[in-house]
Structures are given as structure tokens and as C-alpha cells.
Design a protein around this motif. Sequence first.
Motif, mmCIF file in Angstrom:
data_model
loop_
_atom_site.group_PDB
_atom_site.id
_atom_site.type_symbol
_atom_site.label_atom_id
_atom_site.label_comp_id
_atom_site.label_asym_id
_atom_site.label_seq_id
_atom_site.Cartn_x
_atom_site.Cartn_y
_atom_site.Cartn_z
ATOM 1 N N PHE A 26 45.129 30.638 53.115
ATOM 2 C CA PHE A 26 45.127 29.218 52.774
ATOM 3 C C PHE A 26 46.598 28.816 52.738
ATOM 4 O O PHE A 26 47.375 29.386 51.969
ATOM 5 N N ILE A 40 42.314 20.290 44.781
ATOM 6 C CA ILE A 40 43.250 21.367 45.114
ATOM 7 C C ILE A 40 44.556 20.744 45.562
ATOM 8 O O ILE A 40 44.562 19.848 46.407
ATOM 9 N N LEU A 66 37.824 26.131 46.922
ATOM 10 C CA LEU A 66 38.504 26.884 47.979
ATOM 11 C C LEU A 66 37.506 27.661 48.829
ATOM 12 O O LEU A 66 37.634 27.720 50.060
#
Length: 284
Positions: A26, A40, A66
Amino acid sequence: MPAAIPTQATIGGAKGAPDPSCLLEFRNIRIVYDNAIEAIRDVSIAVPEGGIVALLGSNGAGKSTLLKAMSGILYTEEGVIENGTIRFRGEDVHHLAPDELVRRGIVQVPEGRRVFPALTIDENLQMGGYTRTAAEARDRREKVFSLFPRLFERRDQIAGYMSGGEQQMLAIGRALMTDPVLLALDEPSLGLAPLIIDRIYEVIAKLRDEMKMTVLLVEQNAQRALDIADYGYILETGRVVLDGSAKKLAANEDVQEFYLGVSNAGRKSLRDVKHYKRRKRWLS
């Protein structure tokens, strides 16, 4: 042993080149729900091949968000990746459909198990192996039964009548039917008895140690996760506030106080901890 894991400071260099040691990354991810709620904020996480990486944090920290981004299912809750990328084996994959991500080897076991309640254990496993040939599916089924003998014993039982622990075993087994490269587990210990949790975690460790599988483990039960993980990230309000090896995190006084319930004064309840104190230590 898994490859060395880049820290927050080293993920995403000046030119944004992918790190060859990482299976999944990520990179500077920002996720927003309903065009208004930032879930996020600028998160970078690296998952090396053959390791167990734990994502820890309280409810609402952004852990499951996520995983949904990684699995391509944010759209079901009006979520959007507004910035950053998700890379798997060096390729951007955040734009791919969920079925394509599964075919590439990214498989998630969602929170709450979500087995097909009207089907038998065997039929649930068959559904999990739909991307594989008949011969591959038979081989995977035998491996699942070797990991979870209880599923073999009850293979003709309707899944909806199974206990919570048995359903969790089935959910993991169904995911393993796809022969995943990376298995993401969302709160696998939630609501289970300690003996069942022990068995689940034994299997997770075996997936890494014997089957060389990569595992991304999302947990609120920090102690259990850090016991088997190689590396961990702690999320608070959509940000990574701390990361390091599992041993380093387990020895950290803040982690012991806020997530393991232990302090120099002895064990305490999380309710006794002031939220502003946590933010002052990690986010100031």
C-alpha cells in the motif's frame, strides 16, 4: 525467513519505484467514503513474501478498510481510493475487479466468516475452488482437510448449523481452495473460544512455515497476532502510528499499555486509558 520489511520511512522512494522484496504494498493510500469521510490517510504498508504481517488497532482505525481496498470491494460501501496505489508483485492492482484479484492470488477471509449457510461443508469448499481445475480443487480439498480434520469429519453437515469456530475454519478452508499467494484474515479470533483460537493460530503459523504462504493478519487481539507475526503496523484513526518487528512492538511500553493491557503498575483496562494521551504520544 521472510524478506526484510521496509519501514514507513523507506516505502515509496523518490521515484516511487516498487520494492522488489515486497509481495504487496500500500503506497501513500488515502481512502474516502461518501465523498466526505476520510477513513485512511497517507498509509504505506509493505508485506513481504512468505511472512505474516499484522495490522493492529481498535475498532474504526481503518484496518478492514485497507483489506476492502486490497480486495477491490470498496465500491460496495461508497468508498474510493483518492490517492496512492496498491501494488502486488510490482504491478498496480487497485483498479482491478475482485474476481481478477482472486485469480492473481489475493484472497480475503472477511470478518464474521460469511459461509454459505444452506450448503454443506463440502459444497462450501467446492464454491471456493471455482477458479481451479477439478484436479487442483481435489488436491486443495485434501490439504484443507489435513489442516482442519474437524471439517473432514463433518463434511456432509449443513454449514449454517456449525459452531462459530467451525464456521471460521470453513471460511479459511474455502479461501485456501483458491490456492492463494496472499491470504488476508480479518479478525479471525473474533467471538471464538480460547481453544478454538489456539487451533486457528496454529494453522496460520503452519501456512507460513510449511506452505510458505504470505499472510496479512488484521486483529484487535494484539497479543495473539504479535505472538506469530514477523512484523506489525498499528493504525489509529486511519494513520499508521507505529510499526516494527513483532518482538519490538510487543516490548514497546505504549503497545503494552494500550493494546496488551499491561503497564508498570500491572494489568489495566483500556477504559482507564485517556485517548488524548495516546494521540499526544504518537501523533504529536
